[in-house]
Design a protein around this motif. Structure first.
Motif, PDB file in Angstrom:
ATOM      1  N   LYS A 273       6.121   2.242 -12.975  1.00  0.00           N
ATOM      2  CA  LYS A 273       5.323   2.856 -11.903  1.00  0.00           C
ATOM      3  C   LYS A 273       5.353   4.307 -11.951  1.00  0.00           C
ATOM      4  CE  LYS A 273       5.494  -0.813  -8.207  1.00  0.00           C
ATOM      5  NZ  LYS A 273       6.281  -2.000  -8.777  1.00  0.00           N
ATOM      6  N   ALA A 274       6.424   4.984 -12.340  1.00  0.00           N
ATOM      7  CA  ALA A 274       6.486   6.436 -12.272  1.00  0.00           C
ATOM      8  C   ALA A 274       5.747   7.024 -13.206  1.00  0.00           C
ATOM      9  CB  ALA A 274       8.121   6.801 -12.170  1.00  0.00           C
ATOM     10  N   LYS A 275       5.234   6.388 -14.110  1.00  0.00           N
ATOM     11  CA  LYS A 275       4.453   6.859 -15.294  1.00  0.00           C
ATOM     12  C   LYS A 275       2.895   6.992 -14.865  1.00  0.00           C
ATOM     13  CE  LYS A 275       7.581   5.120 -19.084  1.00  0.00           C
ATOM     14  NZ  LYS A 275       7.399   4.099 -20.196  1.00  0.00           N
ATOM     15  N   LEU A 276       2.638   6.365 -13.863  1.00  0.00           N
ATOM     16  CA  LEU A 276       1.180   6.343 -13.593  1.00  0.00           C
ATOM     17  C   LEU A 276       0.960   7.689 -12.680  1.00  0.00           C
ATOM     18  CD1 LEU A 276       0.769   2.467 -12.478  1.00  0.00           C
ATOM     19  CD2 LEU A 276       0.203   3.434 -14.778  1.00  0.00           C
ATOM     20  N   ALA A 277      -0.344   8.131 -13.004  1.00  0.00           N
ATOM     21  CA  ALA A 277      -0.651   9.382 -12.318  1.00  0.00           C
ATOM     22  C   ALA A 277      -1.163   8.833 -10.747  1.00  0.00           C
ATOM     23  CB  ALA A 277      -2.134   9.799 -12.739  1.00  0.00           C
ATOM     24  N   ALA A 278      -1.387   7.707 -10.382  1.00  0.00           N
ATOM     25  CA  ALA A 278      -1.755   7.175  -9.087  1.00  0.00           C
ATOM     26  C   ALA A 278      -1.611   5.732  -8.827  1.00  0.00           C
ATOM     27  CB  ALA A 278      -3.228   7.374  -8.637  1.00  0.00           C
ATOM     28  N   LEU A 279      -1.199   5.307  -7.831  1.00  0.00           N
ATOM     29  CA  LEU A 279      -1.102   3.929  -7.602  1.00  0.00           C
ATOM     30  C   LEU A 279      -1.956   3.469  -6.626  1.00  0.00           C
ATOM     31  CD1 LEU A 279       1.943   4.622  -8.732  1.00  0.00           C
ATOM     32  CD2 LEU A 279       2.630   2.275  -7.981  1.00  0.00           C
ATOM     33  N   GLY A 280      -3.377   3.180  -7.321  1.00  0.00           N
ATOM     34  CA  GLY A 280      -4.578   2.872  -6.416  1.00  0.00           C
ATOM     35  C   GLY A 280      -4.356   1.183  -6.502  1.00  0.00           C
ATOM     36  N   TYR A 281      -5.684   0.828  -5.933  1.00  0.00           N
ATOM     37  CA  TYR A 281      -5.805  -0.748  -6.040  1.00  0.00           C
ATOM     38  C   TYR A 281      -6.030  -1.239  -7.396  1.00  0.00           C
ATOM     39  CZ  TYR A 281      -6.619   0.034  -0.970  1.00  0.00           C
ATOM     40  OH  TYR A 281      -6.487   0.259   0.348  1.00  0.00           O
ATOM     41  N   ARG A 282      -5.451  -2.469  -7.267  1.00  0.00           N
ATOM     42  CA  ARG A 282      -5.604  -3.213  -8.748  1.00  0.00           C
ATOM     43  C   ARG A 282      -7.070  -3.743  -8.881  1.00  0.00           C
ATOM     44  NH1 ARG A 282      -0.873  -5.344  -6.151  1.00  0.00           N
ATOM     45  NH2 ARG A 282       0.903  -5.137  -7.572  1.00  0.00           N
ATOM     46  N   ASN A 283      -7.817  -4.186  -7.823  1.00  0.00           N
ATOM     47  CA  ASN A 283      -9.227  -4.442  -8.072  1.00  0.00           C
ATOM     48  C   ASN A 283     -10.073  -4.261  -6.706  1.00  0.00           C
ATOM     49  OD1 ASN A 283      -8.529  -6.813  -6.354  1.00  0.00           O
ATOM     50  ND2 ASN A 283      -7.483  -7.859  -8.289  1.00  0.00           N
ATOM     51  N   VAL A 284     -11.193  -4.697  -6.804  1.00  0.00           N
ATOM     52  CA  VAL A 284     -12.128  -4.458  -5.713  1.00  0.00           C
ATOM     53  C   VAL A 284     -11.657  -5.518  -4.517  1.00  0.00           C
ATOM     54  CG1 VAL A 284     -14.316  -4.897  -4.632  1.00  0.00           C
ATOM     55  CG2 VAL A 284     -14.187  -4.041  -7.191  1.00  0.00           C
ATOM     56  N   ALA A 285     -11.347  -6.763  -4.903  1.00  0.00           N
ATOM     57  CA  ALA A 285     -11.014  -7.704  -3.734  1.00  0.00           C
ATOM     58  C   ALA A 285      -9.740  -7.092  -3.007  1.00  0.00           C
ATOM     59  CB  ALA A 285     -10.594  -9.043  -4.391  1.00  0.00           C
ATOM     60  N   GLU A 286      -8.716  -6.751  -3.755  1.00  0.00           N
ATOM     61  CA  GLU A 286      -7.545  -6.006  -2.921  1.00  0.00           C
ATOM     62  C   GLU A 286      -7.921  -5.007  -1.971  1.00  0.00           C
ATOM     63  OE1 GLU A 286      -3.152  -5.142  -4.394  1.00  0.00           O
ATOM     64  OE2 GLU A 286      -4.328  -3.421  -5.221  1.00  0.00           O
ATOM     65  N   ALA A 287      -9.058  -4.133  -2.679  1.00  0.00           N
ATOM     66  CA  ALA A 287      -9.257  -2.761  -1.585  1.00  0.00           C
ATOM     67  C   ALA A 287     -10.015  -3.413  -0.262  1.00  0.00           C
ATOM     68  CB  ALA A 287     -10.327  -1.859  -2.388  1.00  0.00           C
ATOM     69  N   LEU A 288     -10.964  -4.378  -0.610  1.00  0.00           N
ATOM     70  CA  LEU A 288     -11.627  -4.890   0.570  1.00  0.00           C
ATOM     71  C   LEU A 288     -10.658  -5.729   1.528  1.00  0.00           C
ATOM     72  CD1 LEU A 288     -14.945  -6.273  -1.246  1.00  0.00           C
ATOM     73  CD2 LEU A 288     -14.714  -4.250   0.150  1.00  0.00           C
ATOM     74  N   GLY A 289      -9.744  -6.296   0.828  1.00  0.00           N
ATOM     75  CA  GLY A 289      -8.678  -7.101   1.690  1.00  0.00           C
ATOM     76  C   GLY A 289      -8.033  -6.156   2.636  1.00  0.00           C
ATOM     77  N   GLU A 290      -7.457  -4.879   2.239  1.00  0.00           N
ATOM     78  CA  GLU A 290      -6.865  -4.019   3.137  1.00  0.00           C
ATOM     79  C   GLU A 290      -7.831  -3.553   4.222  1.00  0.00           C
ATOM     80  OE1 GLU A 290      -4.123  -1.385   1.813  1.00  0.00           O
ATOM     81  OE2 GLU A 290      -2.813  -3.049   1.308  1.00  0.00           O
ATOM     82  N   LYS A 291      -9.120  -3.153   3.650  1.00  0.00           N
ATOM     83  CA  LYS A 291     -10.210  -2.471   4.481  1.00  0.00           C
ATOM     84  C   LYS A 291     -10.326  -3.589   5.885  1.00  0.00           C
ATOM     85  CE  LYS A 291     -14.696  -0.457   4.470  1.00  0.00           C
ATOM     86  NZ  LYS A 291     -16.249   0.121   3.459  1.00  0.00           N
ATOM     87  N   PHE A 292     -10.421  -4.675   5.342  1.00  0.00           N
ATOM     88  CA  PHE A 292     -10.728  -5.668   6.330  1.00  0.00           C
ATOM     89  C   PHE A 292      -9.521  -6.564   6.864  1.00  0.00           C
ATOM     90  CE2 PHE A 292     -15.042  -4.848   4.274  1.00  0.00           C
ATOM     91  CZ  PHE A 292     -15.597  -4.567   5.417  1.00  0.00           C
ATOM     92  N   HIS A 293      -8.430  -6.339   6.649  1.00  0.00           N
ATOM     93  CA  HIS A 293      -6.990  -6.615   7.082  1.00  0.00           C
ATOM     94  C   HIS A 293      -7.016  -8.105   6.594  1.00  0.00           C
ATOM     95  CE1 HIS A 293      -7.442  -3.929  10.839  1.00  0.00           C
ATOM     96  NE2 HIS A 293      -7.527  -3.340   9.694  1.00  0.00           N
ATOM     97  N   THR A 294      -7.529  -8.466   5.456  1.00  0.00           N
ATOM     98  CA  THR A 294      -7.802  -9.727   5.139  1.00  0.00           C
ATOM     99  C   THR A 294      -7.095 -10.202   3.792  1.00  0.00           C
ATOM    100  OG1 THR A 294      -9.795  -9.863   6.411  1.00  0.00           O
ATOM    101  CG2 THR A 294      -9.564 -11.531   4.860  1.00  0.00           C
ATOM    102  N   SER A 295      -6.829 -11.329   3.751  1.00  0.00           N
ATOM    103  CA  SER A 295      -6.435 -11.710   2.193  1.00  0.00           C
ATOM    104  C   SER A 295      -7.426 -11.718   1.120  1.00  0.00           C
ATOM    105  CB  SER A 295      -5.523 -13.075   2.366  1.00  0.00           C
ATOM    106  OG  SER A 295      -6.433 -14.296   2.384  1.00  0.00           O
ATOM    107  N   PRO A 296      -7.395 -11.296   0.016  1.00  0.00           N
ATOM    108  CA  PRO A 296      -8.320 -11.174  -1.148  1.00  0.00           C
ATOM    109  C   PRO A 296      -8.977 -12.876  -1.193  1.00  0.00           C
ATOM    110  CG  PRO A 296      -6.544  -9.854  -1.606  1.00  0.00           C
ATOM    111  CD  PRO A 296      -5.892 -10.499  -0.552  1.00  0.00           C
ATOM    112  N   ALA A 297      -7.882 -13.876  -1.067  1.00  0.00           N
ATOM    113  CA  ALA A 297      -8.197 -15.368  -1.285  1.00  0.00           C
ATOM    114  C   ALA A 297      -9.102 -15.756  -0.084  1.00  0.00           C
ATOM    115  CB  ALA A 297      -7.238 -16.065  -1.264  1.00  0.00           C
ATOM    116  N   LEU A 298      -8.993 -15.332   1.169  1.00  0.00           N
ATOM    117  CA  LEU A 298     -10.161 -15.730   2.330  1.00  0.00           C
ATOM    118  C   LEU A 298     -11.425 -15.047   2.080  1.00  0.00           C
ATOM    119  CD1 LEU A 298     -10.685 -16.956   4.750  1.00  0.00           C
ATOM    120  CD2 LEU A 298      -9.596 -15.057   5.955  1.00  0.00           C
ATOM    121  N   LEU A 299     -11.063 -13.709   1.563  1.00  0.00           N
ATOM    122  CA  LEU A 299     -12.489 -13.118   1.198  1.00  0.00           C
ATOM    123  C   LEU A 299     -13.572 -13.833   0.210  1.00  0.00           C
ATOM    124  CD1 LEU A 299     -11.910  -9.247   1.143  1.00  0.00           C
ATOM    125  CD2 LEU A 299     -13.281 -10.604   2.736  1.00  0.00           C
TER     126      LEU A 299
END
Length: 336
Positions: free
Chosen positions: A145-171
């Protein structure tokens, strides 16, 4: 009651024909509700009732979770599953509204929650920013992990899940056949992203007994209640009266293996870049107890269900909201 299937609709009609079958009507209604699809048509119906209890997963639970989130008694990740976090959120909401704190959805609790008349599921059009990324693969090993320049989202579903407080599976379930990676796609989401900021807190209470963090205002009224992970056998919650030292937003994580009992002996000190998948998430609320704080996590589904290394973990959205509500010098009581 909307048409379900021919058999359910006929059963409901027959049982509703006379009050002598009231008990049977309730039983059939609960069974019918469990079979309803997770759609806005049903979730937005304020007359919706049905079974809301352990191991239940249905559109009724979905409605309850979204209404609780908007009432600031957060159930954790919205997933339409009734679990401990949802029960504790219901109990907190009941207590705050002068109702018996049973953790069960009785009629007075429904009546109090349903004073919020806004739809719980709404349409949302994906923007270029939603799908732009960059998205990254997150390794499990801390040194990687420490080798990465940033620890962003893995994918769109994960980002949207956090935006809407929701599990990616439910989305995904709410949007069959939809392309979550295409700007301009119209999808269905929980109506949560535009929630107002929390009021300024006067004190914080972390309670190990029900795994919650609660913010109170100067009048000692509850501002918000969050589900939390609060330590472990190896790293117990540091009980006592502490103070908030400050808030770091999008913090780097200073990894020191000697502070973690289960750390790989081959590990060395390292700095892990900021991002929502950073080990402390998007916000760190420092306590006057050295090395301890309240922080976010890249795994919202595990809040309140797994142990922590002594610190207090919240979902990223709850940690961020708390960070804007508290200020240096605020008292923080950590209790059993």
């Amino acid at each position: 009651m909307k048409t379900l299937t021919l058999s359910c609709a006929v059963a409901l009609a027959l049982y509703s024909a006379t009050s002598s079958f009231a008990f049977a009507t309730a039983a059939v209604a609960e069974a019918a509700t469990a079979a309803l699809p997770l759609t806005a048509e049903y979730a937005n119906d304020a007359s919706l009732r049905g079974e809301v209890g352990p191991k239940q997963r249905n559109v009724t639970v979905l409605r309850v979770q979204i209404l609780l989130d908007r009432a600031r008694f957060f159930p954790g990740e919205v997933d339409a599953n009734f679990g401990t976090n949802t029960r504790i959120a219901i109990s907190g909401f009941q207590k705050n509204n002068g109702l018996p704190a049973s953790g069960a959805m009785d009629e007075p609790t429904w009546a109090a929650l349903n004073t919020d008349v806004e739809p719980v599921l709404v349409s949302y059009t994906l923007t270029e920013a939603d799908v732009a990324g960059p998205f990254v693969e997150i390794p499990a090993d801390m040194m990687e992990k420490a080798k990465l320049a940033a620890l962003g989202y893995r994918n769109v579903a994960e980002a949207l899940g956090e935006k809407f407080h929701t599990s990616p599976a439910l989305l995904a379930e709410l949007n069959p056949g939809k392309d979550l990676g295409r700007a301009g796609e119209e999808i269905v989401v929980p109506n949560l992203a535009s929630a107002a900021s929390l009021a300024k807190a006067a004190r914080v209470v972390v309670d190990k007994s029900d795994s919650t963090v609660t913010l109170y205002d100067a009048a000692d009224s509850v501002i918000a209640q969050f589900p939390a992970s609060t330590g472990s056998e190896h790293d117990p919650l540091p009980l006592g009266e502490w103070k908030i030292l400050g808030v770091a937003r999008n913090p780097e994580f200073k990894y020191s293996p000697k502070l973690f009992w289960a750390a790989d002996p081959a590990h060395a000190k390292a700095t892990v870049a900021a991002g929502p998948n950073n080990p402390v998430g998007v916000a760190w609320v420092a306590l006057s107890k050295p090395h301890y704080g309240v922080h976010g996590t890249p795994e919202p589904s595990k809040i309140g269900k797994t142990e922590s290394n002594g610190c207090i973990r919240l979902t990223n959205w709850n940690a961020e909201a708390m960070g804007y509500s508290v200020s240096p010098g605020l008292p923080a009581l950590l209790q059993e």
